[in-house]
Design a protein around this motif. Structure first.
Motif, PDB file in Angstrom:
ATOM      1  N   ARG A  16      -2.026  10.511  -1.945  1.00 21.60           N
ATOM      2  CA  ARG A  16      -1.246   9.936  -2.923  1.00 21.60           C
ATOM      3  C   ARG A  16       0.226  10.338  -2.697  1.00 21.60           C
ATOM      4  N   ALA A  17       0.558  11.411  -2.722  1.00 18.73           N
ATOM      5  CA  ALA A  17       1.997  11.911  -2.122  1.00 18.73           C
ATOM      6  C   ALA A  17       2.723  11.352  -1.151  1.00 18.73           C
ATOM      7  N   GLY A  18       1.844  10.679   0.040  1.00 18.10           N
ATOM      8  CA  GLY A  18       2.449  10.128   1.101  1.00 18.10           C
ATOM      9  C   GLY A  18       2.567   8.612   0.564  1.00 18.10           C
ATOM     10  N   PHE A  19       1.628   8.138  -0.367  1.00 16.53           N
ATOM     11  CA  PHE A  19       1.723   6.664  -0.810  1.00 16.53           C
ATOM     12  C   PHE A  19       3.083   6.638  -1.546  1.00 16.53           C
ATOM     13  N   ASP A  20       3.268   7.508  -2.591  1.00 13.80           N
ATOM     14  CA  ASP A  20       4.323   7.459  -3.570  1.00 13.80           C
ATOM     15  C   ASP A  20       5.576   7.449  -2.587  1.00 13.80           C
ATOM     16  N   ALA A  21       5.953   8.350  -1.782  1.00 13.95           N
ATOM     17  CA  ALA A  21       7.074   8.547  -0.977  1.00 13.95           C
ATOM     18  C   ALA A  21       7.163   7.214  -0.077  1.00 13.95           C
ATOM     19  N   ALA A  22       6.074   6.580   0.528  1.00 10.91           N
ATOM     20  CA  ALA A  22       6.070   5.178   1.238  1.00 10.91           C
ATOM     21  C   ALA A  22       6.657   4.053   0.447  1.00 10.91           C
ATOM     22  N   VAL A  23       6.138   4.069  -0.713  1.00 14.10           N
ATOM     23  CA  VAL A  23       6.483   2.711  -1.597  1.00 14.10           C
ATOM     24  C   VAL A  23       7.885   2.848  -2.088  1.00 14.10           C
ATOM     25  N   ALA A  24       8.174   4.216  -2.551  1.00 19.43           N
ATOM     26  CA  ALA A  24       9.622   4.439  -2.934  1.00 19.43           C
ATOM     27  C   ALA A  24      10.623   3.931  -1.582  1.00 19.43           C
ATOM     28  N   ALA A  25      10.361   4.161  -0.704  1.00 14.15           N
ATOM     29  CA  ALA A  25      11.376   4.043   0.332  1.00 14.15           C
ATOM     30  C   ALA A  25      10.914   2.462   0.507  1.00 14.15           C
ATOM     31  N   LEU A  26       9.797   1.739   0.651  1.00 12.34           N
ATOM     32  CA  LEU A  26       9.785   0.336   0.685  1.00 12.34           C
ATOM     33  C   LEU A  26      10.500  -0.424  -0.493  1.00 12.34           C
ATOM     34  N   VAL A  27      10.236  -0.007  -1.435  1.00  7.75           N
ATOM     35  CA  VAL A  27      10.969  -0.930  -2.613  1.00  7.75           C
ATOM     36  C   VAL A  27      12.330  -0.791  -2.552  1.00  7.75           C
ATOM     37  N   PRO A  74       9.088   0.852   9.558  1.00  7.19           N
ATOM     38  CA  PRO A  74       8.356   1.989   9.411  1.00  7.19           C
ATOM     39  C   PRO A  74       7.923   2.357   7.999  1.00  7.19           C
ATOM     40  N   GLU A  75       8.592   1.753   6.940  1.00 12.88           N
ATOM     41  CA  GLU A  75       8.093   2.050   5.509  1.00 12.88           C
ATOM     42  C   GLU A  75       6.672   1.726   5.150  1.00 12.88           C
ATOM     43  N   MET A  76       6.605   0.383   5.939  1.00 15.24           N
ATOM     44  CA  MET A  76       5.368  -0.284   5.927  1.00 15.24           C
ATOM     45  C   MET A  76       4.206   0.486   6.450  1.00 15.24           C
ATOM     46  N   ALA A  77       4.717   0.936   7.774  1.00 11.19           N
ATOM     47  CA  ALA A  77       3.750   1.867   8.463  1.00 11.19           C
ATOM     48  C   ALA A  77       3.389   2.999   7.758  1.00 11.19           C
ATOM     49  N   ALA A  78       4.266   3.711   6.947  1.00 14.08           N
ATOM     50  CA  ALA A  78       3.910   4.888   6.283  1.00 14.08           C
ATOM     51  C   ALA A  78       2.839   4.521   5.005  1.00 14.08           C
ATOM     52  N   LEU A  79       2.978   3.325   4.330  1.00 12.23           N
ATOM     53  CA  LEU A  79       2.231   3.112   3.568  1.00 12.23           C
ATOM     54  C   LEU A  79       0.875   2.747   3.972  1.00 12.23           C
ATOM     55  N   ARG A  80       0.683   1.999   5.173  1.00 12.12           N
ATOM     56  CA  ARG A  80      -0.699   1.788   5.870  1.00 12.12           C
ATOM     57  C   ARG A  80      -1.106   3.206   5.901  1.00 12.12           C
ATOM     58  N   ALA A  81      -0.544   4.086   6.607  1.00 19.04           N
ATOM     59  CA  ALA A  81      -1.038   5.576   6.774  1.00 19.04           C
ATOM     60  C   ALA A  81      -1.400   6.210   5.530  1.00 19.04           C
ATOM     61  N   SER A  82      -0.887   5.772   4.360  1.00 21.69           N
ATOM     62  CA  SER A  82      -1.579   6.533   3.409  1.00 21.69           C
ATOM     63  C   SER A  82      -2.379   5.812   2.347  1.00 21.69           C
ATOM     64  N   ALA A  83      -2.720   4.705   2.701  1.00 25.25           N
ATOM     65  CA  ALA A  83      -3.735   3.926   1.845  1.00 25.25           C
ATOM     66  C   ALA A  83      -4.313   2.790   2.503  1.00 25.25           C
ATOM     67  N   ASP A  84      -5.399   2.279   2.117  1.00 26.85           N
ATOM     68  CA  ASP A  84      -6.054   1.240   2.633  1.00 26.85           C
ATOM     69  C   ASP A  84      -6.028  -0.026   1.738  1.00 26.85           C
ATOM     70  N   LEU A  85      -5.637  -1.178   2.288  1.00 25.90           N
ATOM     71  CA  LEU A  85      -5.709  -2.279   1.338  1.00 25.90           C
ATOM     72  C   LEU A  85      -6.945  -2.668   0.890  1.00 25.90           C
ATOM     73  N   VAL A  86      -7.458  -2.659  -0.070  1.00 21.31           N
ATOM     74  CA  VAL A  86      -8.934  -3.067  -0.755  1.00 21.31           C
ATOM     75  C   VAL A  86      -8.830  -4.285  -1.075  1.00 21.31           C
ATOM     76  N   GLU A  87      -7.953  -5.111  -2.002  1.00 21.98           N
ATOM     77  CA  GLU A  87      -8.134  -6.241  -2.215  1.00 21.98           C
ATOM     78  C   GLU A  87      -6.748  -7.007  -2.744  1.00 21.98           C
ATOM     79  N   VAL A  88      -6.358  -8.250  -2.451  1.00 18.48           N
ATOM     80  CA  VAL A  88      -5.373  -9.136  -2.787  1.00 18.48           C
ATOM     81  C   VAL A  88      -5.696 -10.225  -3.824  1.00 18.48           C
ATOM     82  N   GLU A  89      -5.298 -10.247  -4.786  1.00 20.52           N
ATOM     83  CA  GLU A  89      -5.472 -11.201  -5.861  1.00 20.52           C
ATOM     84  C   GLU A  89      -4.209 -12.038  -5.772  1.00 20.52           C
ATOM     85  N   LEU A  90      -4.363 -13.259  -5.501  1.00 19.97           N
ATOM     86  CA  LEU A  90      -3.182 -14.183  -5.127  1.00 19.97           C
ATOM     87  C   LEU A  90      -3.192 -15.426  -6.367  1.00 19.97           C
TER      88      LEU A  90
END
Length: 123
Positions: A16-27, A74-90
């Motif tokens: 969770r902490a890794g996800f939070d940091a990754a998405v903050a940097a990615l955004v 690298p910000e996207m790599a950090a997101l992928r390292a901290s979380a798995d994509l489960v579903e995409v609603e489009l």
């Protein structure tokens, strides 16, 4: 509005902490260097072990351009390292260029196409 695409991504968090940091940097990077067709880009917690992203694109070309741009960051790599994509609603159209990208990335099993727009407006 009719060519707009809205996407909701659901993630299973491993860190969770890794996800939070990754998405903050990615955004921040998407805000500064990202595709101009990204109209809104936000991440949320859906529970203690779940993350969500809500993204609005101006059109299908923006969806493809955004993904082509960020996948090597690298910000996207950090997101992928901290979380798995489960579903995409489009919500919105899926063009052949989008379908090609979905197929190349192996997203078909995770994608839920919620349909083409019928009517609507935005203020």
């Amino acid at each position: 509005m009719m060519a707009e695409i809205t996407v909701v991504n659901r993630y299973a968090l491993r860190d969770r902490a890794g996800f939070d940091a990754a998405v903050a940097a990615l955004v921040e990077r998407v805000r500064i260097e990202g595709h101009a067709g990204v109209l809104a880009y936000g991440f949320y917690h859906g529970g203690p072990d779940e993350g969500r992203a809500l993204v609005r694109y101006s059109n299908p070309e923006a969806w493809v351009g955004h993904h082509d741009l960020i996948m090597g960051w690298p910000e996207m790599a950090a997101l992928r390292a901290s979380a798995d994509l489960v579903e995409v609603e489009l919500f919105g159209p899926i063009t052949p260029a989008m379908q090609d990208w979905i197929d190349r990335m192996g997203l078909a099993a995770k994608l839920r196409h919620r349909g083409q727009p019928l009517a609507g407006f935005q203020r």
